[in-house]
Design an enzyme around this catalytic site. Structure first.
Site, PDB file in Angstrom:
ATOM      1  N   HIS A 153      -4.874   8.743   5.405  1.00  0.00           N
ATOM      2  CA  HIS A 153      -4.410   7.650   6.331  1.00  0.00           C
ATOM      3  C   HIS A 153      -3.578   8.170   7.647  1.00  0.00           C
ATOM      4  O   HIS A 153      -3.201   7.379   8.575  1.00  0.00           O
ATOM      5  CB  HIS A 153      -3.406   6.728   5.539  1.00  0.00           C
ATOM      6  CG  HIS A 153      -1.948   7.420   5.023  1.00  0.00           C
ATOM      7  ND1 HIS A 153      -2.238   8.739   4.377  1.00  0.00           N
ATOM      8  CD2 HIS A 153      -0.957   7.256   5.605  1.00  0.00           C
ATOM      9  CE1 HIS A 153      -0.877   8.856   4.242  1.00  0.00           C
ATOM     10  NE2 HIS A 153      -0.164   8.135   4.778  1.00  0.00           N
ATOM     11  N   ASP A 154      -3.364   9.517   7.595  1.00  0.00           N
ATOM     12  CA  ASP A 154      -2.630   9.893   8.932  1.00  0.00           C
ATOM     13  C   ASP A 154      -3.577  10.538   9.835  1.00  0.00           C
ATOM     14  O   ASP A 154      -3.032  11.207  10.933  1.00  0.00           O
ATOM     15  CB  ASP A 154      -1.607  10.937   8.642  1.00  0.00           C
ATOM     16  CG  ASP A 154      -0.316  10.096   7.692  1.00  0.00           C
ATOM     17  OD1 ASP A 154       0.035   8.896   7.941  1.00  0.00           O
ATOM     18  OD2 ASP A 154       0.303  10.756   6.989  1.00  0.00           O
ATOM     19  N   ASP A 178       5.799  11.972  -0.167  1.00  0.00           N
ATOM     20  CA  ASP A 178       5.825  11.949   1.277  1.00  0.00           C
ATOM     21  C   ASP A 178       6.937  12.970   1.902  1.00  0.00           C
ATOM     22  O   ASP A 178       8.114  13.064   1.686  1.00  0.00           O
ATOM     23  CB  ASP A 178       6.211  10.508   1.672  1.00  0.00           C
ATOM     24  CG  ASP A 178       6.073  10.179   3.051  1.00  0.00           C
ATOM     25  OD1 ASP A 178       4.768  10.125   3.568  1.00  0.00           O
ATOM     26  OD2 ASP A 178       7.169  10.157   3.596  1.00  0.00           O
ATOM     27  N   ASP A 225       3.014   6.920  -4.359  1.00  0.00           N
ATOM     28  CA  ASP A 225       3.515   7.402  -3.196  1.00  0.00           C
ATOM     29  C   ASP A 225       5.019   7.405  -3.400  1.00  0.00           C
ATOM     30  O   ASP A 225       5.602   6.355  -3.639  1.00  0.00           O
ATOM     31  CB  ASP A 225       3.146   6.710  -1.852  1.00  0.00           C
ATOM     32  CG  ASP A 225       2.786   7.637  -0.758  1.00  0.00           C
ATOM     33  OD1 ASP A 225       3.619   8.290  -0.569  1.00  0.00           O
ATOM     34  OD2 ASP A 225       1.785   7.557  -0.019  1.00  0.00           O
ATOM     35  N   GLU A 231       3.287  16.482   0.385  1.00  0.00           N
ATOM     36  CA  GLU A 231       3.114  16.507   1.506  1.00  0.00           C
ATOM     37  C   GLU A 231       4.097  17.451   2.248  1.00  0.00           C
ATOM     38  O   GLU A 231       5.104  17.109   2.689  1.00  0.00           O
ATOM     39  CB  GLU A 231       3.117  15.162   2.262  1.00  0.00           C
ATOM     40  CG  GLU A 231       2.480  15.315   3.630  1.00  0.00           C
ATOM     41  CD  GLU A 231       3.175  14.218   4.493  1.00  0.00           C
ATOM     42  OE1 GLU A 231       2.657  13.688   5.552  1.00  0.00           O
ATOM     43  OE2 GLU A 231       4.156  13.753   4.241  1.00  0.00           O
TER      44      GLU A 231
HETATM   45  C1  GLC Z   1       4.236  10.829   5.751  1.00  0.00           C
HETATM   46  C2  GLC Z   1       3.327   9.718   5.856  1.00  0.00           C
HETATM   47  C3  GLC Z   1       2.988   8.820   7.019  1.00  0.00           C
HETATM   48  C4  GLC Z   1       4.185   8.449   7.448  1.00  0.00           C
HETATM   49  C5  GLC Z   1       5.520   9.557   7.350  1.00  0.00           C
HETATM   50  C6  GLC Z   1       6.721   8.728   7.261  1.00  0.00           C
HETATM   51  O1  GLC Z   1       3.835  11.635   6.998  1.00  0.00           O
HETATM   52  O2  GLC Z   1       1.970  10.216   5.454  1.00  0.00           O
HETATM   53  O3  GLC Z   1       2.230   7.921   6.938  1.00  0.00           O
HETATM   54  O4  GLC Z   1       4.456   7.909   8.686  1.00  0.00           O
HETATM   55  O5  GLC Z   1       5.369  10.174   6.206  1.00  0.00           O
HETATM   56  O6  GLC Z   1       7.021   8.292   5.911  1.00  0.00           O
END
Ligand code: GLC
Ligand code: CA
Length: 559
Positions: free
Chosen positions: A329-330, A200, A98, A257
């Site tokens: 995970h979100d 991310d 990540d 993402e």
């Molecule tokens: C992304 C991650 C999330 C995190 C955010 C800030 O959206 O998937 O879990 O809280 O970034 O890093």
């Protein structure tokens, strides 16, 4: 289209904290993951994405990195990591990390140095600005609630910017010195042998560094971070520079993402020479999340959901490969979100897996999806750990929900739904740990767990293994990877999720019946072979149509 090593791969996301605890401290760790690599291999996984394992104060569960070159002691050591990487490769799999580079932790030495001397060299690694008329520099809200500006302790009228928690200061991507540091770090991991990254929150790196106000969208007088992102520009050259200096040199796989992208930019993001190899398709997840918060969450609607999936497939097909997920995970568990009550059973879970994994794109499973893990009901807000959930609970109360209603929307939407420990067996704590788990184990582990499903040839787990094997079967792999995607039976009583994957060699129909009643369908062509079925048999009616029971999913090779 030029073929790439990652095109036909199946990926699985591991959330290390909740996967497997090898030393009884209640926290999953790298040695725990090593002990499960054969399990992942048997599941058909080629590519493992590890959520962050770097040193971190864990304010946002590792998405707040205080040292990019170290492994969090909670998870083990760099030797453990090196062993994990070796063992992954020994099994012919790939590891991707990540990459959290929009922000770091407020405990990172860069930020500590910046705080000590905001006007010094590290100050320009971040965004420090003067307040306006005794207020923060602008009315931006952070993703986790409250202002995106935090006052600098000991300084009057000086603030720093954070789109996420105040412990996650945003990095200044307009500072070449900082970029050099980030690129070196990325190349260091690639040199080590990781095969790429999940990137991310990357859209957030582009900023209008004048930080203008936008119209308020809530009683707090602030505006949503999404609006701030949509009003910024210039991301293309930034991502190209990143790619050229890092990923491209190693032929790495990258998956972004990306939220709030401008639609016409899809080709620039994931086309042949795109910024990334792939990016996640979140279109189905955006349907249920509320516009201003979880208190406005919207119920699952089959038709809207199917249209959203089809639409994303249509748009991506001529351009590149999306990465398809039902959960991460979100997000809450896909089985709890995308299946109606009457489909909350093994057949329903297998059906959802079938239509998701065989879409065009890279399938990303999430740990526990392969056994049909569900959302975990918490009895009080105190049982939650997630920073976002706590904020959404408070927001719901402020917007007039009762405590019970606020808890109910967290129970459906919380990120902790997917973060509860992996359910390995019916032993105490689901076999995840011998100690006290850091987060509650879903009590349904007594019935939903890996060990029980290993013993049952009809289980969800065994079905997922057949599903991934089918996708990679040499006779059909190219069709599933490169074949066209064509929606099917779009007007059949509105309960059928079906599509055809087709190339010069095969025509394969994938169909699931989301409705409560059976449905008869006439495939366009004779059925040559039943490739997969989540029920014991497939019936045909007097008119030669195939009959799908409620929650039945089939994959058929057509003439
Ligand atoms: C992304 C991650 C999330 C995190 C955010 C800030 O959206 O998937 O879990 O809280 O970034 O890093
Ligand atoms: Ca541990």
């Amino acid at each position: 289209m030029e073929k790439k090593w990652w095109h036909g791969k199946i990926a699985c996301q591991i959330y290390p904290k909740s996967y497997c605890d090898s030393n009884g401290d209640g926290i999953g760790d790298l040695r725990g993951i090593i002990s499960k690599l054969d399990y992942l291999k048997a599941l058909g996984v080629d590519l493992i994405w590890l959520s962050p394992v770097y040193r971190s104060p864990f304010v946002d569960q590792g998405y707040d990195i205080s040292d990019y070159y170290e492994i969090a002691p909670e998870f083990g050591t760099m030797e453990d990591f090196d062993e994990l990487l070796r063992e992954v490769k020994a099994r012919g799999m790939h590891l991707i990390m990540d990459l959290v580079i929009n922000h770091c932790s407020s405990e990172h030495r860069w930020f500590q140095a910046a705080l000590a001397d905001p006007e010094g060299p590290y100050g320009s690694y971040f965004y420090f600005r003067e307040g306006k008329d005794g207020h923060a520099p602008s009315n931006h809200r952070s993703y986790f609630g409250g202002s995106a500006w935090e006052p600098v302790p000991g300084r009057e009228n000086l603030y720093y910017y954070h789109m996420f928690a105040k412990e996650q200061p945003d990095l200044n991507w307009y500072n070449p010195k900082l970029l050099g540091e980030l690129y070196d770090m990325i190349n260091w991991w690639l040199e080590k042998g990781v095969s790429g990254f999940r990137i991310d929150a990357i859209i957030n790196i582009q900023k209008n560094t004048a930080f203008p106000d936008y119209p308020a969208d809530g009683p707090d007088g602030l505006c949503a971070p999404g609006v701030v992102v949509e009003n910024a520009s210039g991301i293309g050259p930034m991502l190209e520079d990143l790619k050229r200096n890092t990923f491209q040199k190693y032929d790495a796989f990258t998956v972004g993402e990306v939220f709030n992208m401008k639609e016409e930019e899809l080709r620039e993001f994931i086309g042949e020479d795109g910024h990334f190899s792939s990016m996640f398709d979140f279109s189905q997840h955006l349907l249920t999340s509320g516009e201003h918060g979880w208190y406005e969450e919207r119920p699952f609607c089959f038709g809207t959901w199917r249209d959203a999936v089809f639409e994303a497939q249509r748009k991506a097909e001529p351009i590149g490969f999306l990465s398809n997920i039902i959960e991460n995970h979100d997000e809450p568990r896909g089985a709890s979100t995308f299946l109606p009550d009457y489909a909350q059973n093994d057949a329903g879970v297998k059906m959802l897996g079938t239509v998701s994994v065989l879409l065009r794109g890279i399938p990303f499973l999430y740990q526990g999806q392969e056994i049909g893990m569900r959302n975990c009901r918490m009895e009080s807000v105190g049982e939650y750990d997630d920073i976002n959930t706590k904020d959404q609970y408070e927001l719901a109360l402020r917007m007039g929900c009762t405590e019970q209603e606020a808890l109910a929307c967290c129970n459906r939407m919380s990120r902790d739904n997917a973060r509860t420990p992996m359910q390995w067996s019916d032993a105490e704590n689901g076999g995840f740990t011998d100690g006290t788990p850091w987060l509650k184990v879903n009590p349904d582990y007594r019935t939903i767990n890996v060990a029980a499903q290993e013993r049952d040839p009809d289980s969800v787990l065994h079905y997922y293994r057949r599903l991934t094997a089918l996708r990679k079967d040499p006779r059909y792999a190219d069709t599933f990877t490169y074949g066209r995607f064509e929606p099917a039976f779009e007007d059949a009583d509105g309960q059928i999720m079906a599509y055809v994957r087709r190339d010069g060699r095969n025509r394969i129909l994938v169909a699931g019946n989301w409705g409560p009643d059976r449905a008869a369908l006439s495939p366009d062509g004779a059925v040559k072979e039943l490739l997969l079925n989540n029920q014991a048999e497939l019936r045909t009616d007097g008119e030669g149509r195939i009959v799908l029971e409620s929650c039945q999913a089939v994959v058929l090779l057509l003439a």
